[in-house]
Design an enzyme around this catalytic site. Structure first.
Site: not given
Ligand code: 26W
Length: 816
Positions: A357, A545-546, A551, A653, A657
């Site tokens: 992952h 998100k985290r 990111k 992911t 969504k």
């Protein structure tokens, strides 16, 4: 409508539970008590299906998958269970008739936050799809007493608060002490020579703990299938041993007790950072040993030829965290089932499959030999032998090529490399998005791909539309069903029929009206929780998100500072009002991540309280981002921020969504964004920034100097200077110095601007301008928003699971 349901019966059952549990009636009961009573009544509806499913599966001897994961981010169960039982509306009505609001009850349920982020939520989506598709599966994990910490924002800073989710008890779990298992730690291994010249390995001097399973039902959507999520908890193997205490062996007695207490106490809140702690390894071995012992025992109940184990059982390893299952299965097969090495290996190497992952090096698990061999002497011995045989295989295939052993060795340089063990032993290795799998093959796992190309495959992630559309966005779910029927709930590719409505003015208006209502719902939540008023007419631009540097939440907030400067410089500027919304937890010890949260909140305070910009810009940080408030955010978004440095986000992911709920993606060509753009068309998404190839080029060959951009671009320079000139924090101008340095400070060890924020800045700003222009064209935006929903069929976890079943698990669907 579940056949055994009647409103009267259900209300009767609720009233009985209220009496039984609290000696209360509907009027006098608290909302928490009503939530508990209603949950037990729903559990009652599930139990029959659960028992009959398990019996049928056993009777049919169907092949099954054990999904081994340290994390299951399942979210609240009550609403989701009612949807999958097909009676959400009926129950809501029945409760409404006795003056009870189901929504309020749902808010009483703690999120079982038994996970950090993507990996944990994916595991939960997979269980929902496996069961809805009718496949036999067990989720195997840990019953943490404290899940992901609750995040409190205090003066803009993240504070971590323990998440005592079990404090009021969890109605949907079932303790199964009859299936308890003993798990051993420490001690040493004695060799006993047998007549046939081979050795028996006797584990002695160990400490053991009792692993007790708690089962949580996983209900298929309107199909009488109920699978099990089995989370293991720890208890002292035997109560406090007074005699050993009297015998002065206080230490042993106490240690056993503590061992039991500590193992399942808390989830490691680290995401993408290996936690090399002894307790983490204990947690991994604890649930894996219990699960493997139980899997072999259950198999033998229905089958007496252990060599057939792989034909009926598959272990899917959710990243490297459960990889110890390989050595544990070898141990059980050799030491308990008395098999020879080769037979044990034959079984194990055809039972275990591994999913990767992340490519973040700091996330790859390597355990010091000292710790590993001390804690798990017998398992370590087995890994030593696996390593010896694998190195011999490498030397045979690449004679004299020491580099190969250096890169592929399982035990190397004093460490046990779990990814190498998983790949060397398992029969399958998959990435979680096409680009990610290509990067694994060509870069991170190149040597393994060369040696075992047949093991590698891609399985692009997916999400369950039952939770992230039916439950999260009932207005849109009903509208879609009204337009194309409800088959999409179990076959998401049906959504493509919505393409017919992209030229239908009325339909487009209805679609955007639903989006507007969901924005109003979120605005209400933000007003209640943040005390900030946001305008649902503005563009809702959301990044949830985290918190992680790759990111690039920092790129997002620096761009907002740039927009603020532009509005301040030209107050008359024609700027379409934007509301930027963030939600993110940072690992407790991740300094720069926590500082970024402070920066976002500091900038938000200044901008939100600057009347001179007339609300053109609003910035909101959603506290304690988790599954339950995530559902509100996905339904209300206009813009989905997927702006990671290309090549770093394995899949993502959240991006799926947002797409499913009609948001338009602004993003880099990273992870599954690539496949999202492919499905919706690049004129219905806004892409910017370096490609993965370009990033890898720069990383391998250098040539990127952020200082050049700082010196040449005044807009960027102004924003960065505001990090250290007190513009946002006059009280302490040094507060954000570390962020400034992470971007420019060439002196510090790590490369300046490791994640190419300055490099992608202007490309991002241009993309954001495109978004504004795009949004102003209401019809074009509505069309694109509807197309994102219509083209999201591929990203159902049902499609993902069917691919795992076809290529890896080879399961048969239940027919009952
Ligand atoms: C050892 C600590 C630790 C804990 C969790 C290391 C790594 C992890 C996970 C692998 C991190 C994670 O959640 N990765 C995310 O997995 C998602 C599901 O496949 C992907 O969509 C995300 O891109 C990936 O970051």
């Amino acid at each position: 409508m579940a056949k055994m349901f009647s409103k009267e019966e259900f209300i009767k059952s609720v009233e009985d539970n209220l009496k039984l549990l609290y000696r209360k009636d509907v009027e006098s009961a608290s909302t928490q008590q009503l939530y508990q009573a209603v949950s037990y009544s729903v559990k009652e509806m599930i139990i029959e299906k659960w028992m009959s499913s398990q019996n049928e599966f056993e009777k049919q001897g169907a092949k099954m998958v054990y999904y081994m994961s340290m994390e299951f981010l399942v979210g609240r169960a009550l609403g989701n269970n009612l949807i999958n039982l097909g009676c959400y509306k009926e129950i809501a009505e029945a409760l409404d008739e006795i003056g009870v609001d189901l929504n309020l009850l749902e808010d009483e349920e703690p999120d079982p936050a038994l996970g950090n982020g993507g990996l944990g939520r994916l595991a939960a989506c997979f269980l929902d799809s496996l069961t809805t598709l009718g496949y036999r599966a067990y989720g195997c994990g840990i019953r943490y007493h404290y899940g992901m910490f609750k995040q409190k924002i205090d003066d803009g800073f993240q504070k971590e608060v323990p998440d005592n989710w079990l404090k009021d008890g969890y109605p949907f779990e079932l303790k199964r002490p009859e299936h308890a298992k003993e798990v051993r730690f420490g001690g040493y291994v004695n060799y006993v020579l047998k007549q046939d010249g081979t050795y028996d390995y006797i584990h002695e001097g160990y400490q053991s703990v009792k692993a007790v399973p708690y089962d949580i039902p996983i209900i298929g959507y309107k199909n009488n299938v109920v699978n099990t999520l089995r989370i293991w908890d720890a208890e002292p193997i035997n109560e406090f041993q007074l005699e050993s205490f009297d015998a002065g062996d206080y230490k042993k007695a106490l240690e056993q007790d503590n061992l039991a207490k500590t193992i399942t106490e808390v989830l490691y809140p680290k995401d993408d950072h290996m936690a090399g702690k002894e307790l983490r390894l204990k947690q991994q071995y604890f649930f894996i040993s219990a699960s493997v012992q139980r899997a072999v025992e259950a198999f033998k109940l229905g089958n007496d030829n252990i060599m057939e184990f792989p034909k009926y059982v598959c272990f899917q390893l959710n990243d490297t965290h459960p990889t110890i299952a390989i050595a544990e299965l070898m141990r059980v097969l050799m030491d308990d089932e008395m098999l020879e090495w080769d037979d044990a290996w034959e079984i194990t190497s055809h039972t275990c499959a591994y999913t990767n992952h992340t490519i973040m090096s700091e996330a790859l698990e390597k355990w010091p030999i000292e710790l590993f061999s001390r804690l798990l002497p017998r398992v370590y011995q087995i890994i030593e032998e696996i390593n010896r045989r694998f190195q011999a295989q490498i030397e045979a295939k690449y004679p004299g090529d020491t580099k190969k052993v250096e890169k592929m060795g399982i035990i190397y340089d004093g460490q046990v490399r779990m990814a190498n063990l998983a790949i060397a032993c398992g029969f399958s290795v998959n990435g979680v998005a096409r680009l990610h799998t290509e990067i694994l093959k060509k870069q991170e796992l190149k040597d393994f791909y060369e040696m075992f190309p047949e093991k590698f495959s891609n399985k692009t992630n997916g999400i369950t539309q039952r939770r992230f559309l039916c439950h999260a966005n009932p207005l849109l779910a009903d509208w879609i069903t009204d337009k194309i029927g409800d088959e999409w709930i179990t076959n998401l590719s049906e959504l493509s029929k919505l393409k017919l409505y992209t030229e239908d003015e009325k339909a487009l208006n209805e679609f955007m009206t639903i989006k507007f209502k969901n924005k109003q719902r979120l605005a209400k939540y933000v007003l209640e929780h943040n005390g900030v008023e946001i305008d649902p007419h503005s563009i809702f631009d959301i990044q949830v998100k985290r918190l992680h540097e790759y990111k690039r939440q920092l790129l997002n907030i620096l761009h907002i500072m740039y927009l603020y400067n532009r509005i301040k410089e030209r107050p008359d500027i024609d700027f379409y009002p934007r509301t930027f919304i963030f939600g993110a937890k940072a690992a407790a010890g991740y300094h720069i991540a926590k500082l970024t949260i402070k920066l976002i909140n500091t900038v938000a305070d200044i901008i939100n309280n600057d009347a001179s910009i007339h609300g053109k810009l609003k910035v909101v940080f959603i506290e304690d981002y988790r599954v339950s408030n995530a559902e509100l955010l996905f339904a209300a978004a206009d813009v989905s921020e997927q702006i990671s440095t290309a090549s770093k986000e394995a899949s993502g992911t959240g991006n799926m969504k947002f797409m499913l709920n009609g948001a338009i993606t602004i993003g880099t060509m990273d992870g599954a964004n690539v496949e999202i753009v492919e499905e919706v068309g690049d004129d219905n998404a806004v892409i910017f920034g370096l490609s993965a190839q370009e990033v890898i080029e720069y990383e391998n060959h250098g040539g990127y100097d952020p200082v050049e951009i700082f010196n040449s671009d005044p807009d960027i320079r102004k924003v960065l200077m505001q990090l250290i000139n007190g513009f946002y924090n006059p009280g302490d101008t040094e507060l954000f110095r570390d962020i400034y340095n992470s971007l420019l400070n060439t002196k510090s060890s790590s490369r300046a601007d490791t994640y190419f924020i300055l490099k992608d800045f202007k490309s991002y700003a241009n993309a954001q301008e495109k978004i504004e222009e795009f949004y102003r064209d209401k019809n074009r935006w509505a069309k694109a928003a509807l197309l994102n929903t219509a083209c999201s069929g591929k990203f159902s976890s049902d499609r993902t699971i069917e691919e795992y079943v076809k290529d890896i698990w080879k399961l048969e669907k239940a027919n009952f």
